[in-house]
Structure formats: structure tokens, C-alpha cells
Design a protein around this motif. Structure first.
Motif: not given
Length: 114
Positions: A24-27, A30-38, A44-47, A49-58
């Protein structure tokens, strides 16, 4: 149930969860690389980033739990499994069933940290 069996089952489940979370984290990466960096201006960017942070914590939590399992297995081998590391009294069977990696009895775990 034998503590080795309980801990082995817990380890297997944790390894499965860790593999899934790592995927999930790798996904998300990858998704954050394919989206707007801002992220600030991309709805969608904030979502992502939030999901990546949550999964990283898990992922971190699962890795720490694996370390606890390995420590519990070492206590089994050393003959100290089921003995409270604070007071030296036995850890209740119910506590060990509910939390096989427990290092302390309920009384010691309930005390406020110094």
C-alpha cells in the motif's frame, strides 16, 4: 495454548499485515509521483500525502510489534516468558492470551510511568 504457537501465529499475521501495508505504501508513493507536487493546492494531493503518512505509521507499528514478538520468543527460550519484568511475579494467563508479547503483569502495567 503453547506460547510458541501463539507467538508464531501472531508473527505470521503481523508479517502478512506488514507485506500488505508495504505494498500500500509503495502504491501511495507511486501515486504521489504521478500527481501535482503542490499538495496545498491539489485537492487530491493532501489525501495522498495523508494516506501515505497513515500507512507509513502503520508500517512502523507492525515492525515494532515484530520486534516485540521476537523479544517474547527470546524470553520463552530463556525461560522468563510469563514473568513480569518489573516485579518478578507471574503475568496472568488471561493477559498473556490477550497480549502474548506482554512484559509486565497488569498491576505493573497499570502504574503511572515515572
Amino acid at each position: 495454548m503453547d506460547p510458541r504457537e501463539l507467538l508464531a501465529a501472531d508473527r505470521d499475521e503481523t508479517l502478512r499485515r506488514l507485506a500488505s501495508l508495504t505494498d500500500d505504501y509503495a502504491s501511495f508513493v507511486a501515486a504521489s509521483r504521478d500527481t501535482n507536487a503542490d499538495d496545498e493546492h491539489d485537492p487530491e494531493g493532501a489525501t495522498i500525502a495523508f494516506e501515505r503518512s497513515q500507512v507509513g505509521a502503520l508500517v512502523g507499528q507492525a515492525r515494532r510489534h515484530l520486534a516485540e514478538i521476537e523479544a517474547a520468543l527470546a524470553r520463552v527460550e530463556a525461560g522468563t516468558y510469563g514473568t513480569c519484568e518489573v516485579c518478578g511475579r507471574p503475568i496472568g494467563e488471561g493477559r498473556l492470551e490477550a497480549r502474548p508479547v506482554a512484559r509486565t503483569c497488569i498491576a505493573c502495567a497499570s502504574r503511572p510511568a515515572p
